[in-house]
Design an enzyme around this catalytic site. Structure first.
Site, PDB file in Angstrom:
ATOM      1  N   LEU A   1       0.826  -1.207   0.000  1.00  0.00           N
ATOM      2  CA  LEU A   1       0.000   0.000   0.000  1.00  0.00           C
ATOM      3  C   LEU A   1       0.861   1.258   0.000  1.00  0.00           C
ATOM      4  O   LEU A   1       0.389   2.341  -0.349  1.00  0.00           O
ATOM      5  CB  LEU A   1      -0.925   0.012   1.221  1.00  0.00           C
ATOM      6  CG  LEU A   1      -1.996  -1.092   1.261  1.00  0.00           C
ATOM      7  CD1 LEU A   1      -2.724  -1.077   2.592  1.00  0.00           C
ATOM      8  CD2 LEU A   1      -2.979  -0.922   0.110  1.00  0.00           C
TER       9      LEU A   1
ATOM     10  N   HIS B   1       8.812  -3.856   7.168  1.00  0.00           N
ATOM     11  CA  HIS B   1       8.394  -2.451   7.291  1.00  0.00           C
ATOM     12  C   HIS B   1       8.882  -1.854   8.613  1.00  0.00           C
ATOM     13  O   HIS B   1       9.339  -0.722   8.667  1.00  0.00           O
ATOM     14  CB  HIS B   1       6.867  -2.339   7.261  1.00  0.00           C
ATOM     15  CG  HIS B   1       6.287  -2.189   5.883  1.00  0.00           C
ATOM     16  ND1 HIS B   1       6.636  -1.168   5.027  1.00  0.00           N
ATOM     17  CD2 HIS B   1       5.361  -2.924   5.216  1.00  0.00           C
ATOM     18  CE1 HIS B   1       5.947  -1.290   3.892  1.00  0.00           C
ATOM     19  NE2 HIS B   1       5.170  -2.351   3.979  1.00  0.00           N
TER      20      HIS B   1
HETATM   21 NI    NI Z   1       3.847  -3.117   2.552  1.00  0.00          NI
END
Ligand code: NI
Length: 177
Positions: free
Chosen positions: A102, A147
């Protein structure tokens, strides 16, 4: 309980590459309080709205080690999962999957990862949980934990592929400005 009850949340802003917040290493959560539970609920809500199958706190601008995920197709019912301070404690095998994110707009690419992982962390009540994952769940967990360390899936690509994506993104940003 790895699966919190799904509550209504707020839709948070999802930061996108090349925002520097995505490069920040997230800090371990020390106290799981109402604020953290609220944040996890908002992250789940934001993920479903996007829609996506996983989201890490840095993606919404919070440098805390929290991930949420749900790989079940919507028509089979929601299966929200949240994990605090997740850590890969065992990994084996190799699998290549097409990934998207995203925070990396309009791009997907094959990424090589471990095929099976054992992940431990805390649930939203602060209880220690561990899960053995394979297939898409294993890939998703590695992607989200990356992340938290400021790593994006494009970092796993060849320098050439990454350069091509940057070039394309630049063009796109120019067009839209
Ligand atoms: Ni991601």
């Amino acid at each position: 309980m790895l699966r919190p009850e799904l509550k209504n949340g707020n839709k948070l802003k999802i930061y996108t590459y090349p925002d520097p917040v995505l490069r920040k290493k997230a800090e371990p959560v020390k106290v799981i309080d109402e604020r953290i539970r609220r944040l996890a609920q908002d992250m789940l809500y934001t993920m479903y709205e996007a829609p996506g199958i996983g989201l890490a706190a840095n993606q919404v601008g919070e440098a805390s080690r929290i991930i949420v995920f749900d790989l079940r197709p919507k028509e089979n019912g929601r299966h929200p999962c949240a994990l605090i301070n997740p850590e890969i404690i065992d990994a084996e095998g190799e699998v290549t999957t097409e990934e998207a994110c995203l925070s990396v707009i309009d791009y997907c690419a094959d990424v090589k990862r471990k095929a099976r992982v054992r992940v431990k962390g805390l649930d939203l009540e602060g209880k220690e949980v561990s899960l053995d994952a394979e297939g898409l769940l294993a890939v998703c967990l590695q992607h989200e934990i990356d992340h938290l360390d400021g790593i994006l899936f494009i970092d796993h690509l060849s320098a050439l592929k990454r350069a091509l994506y940057k070039k394309r993104l630049k063009k796109k940003l120019k067009k839209s400005s």
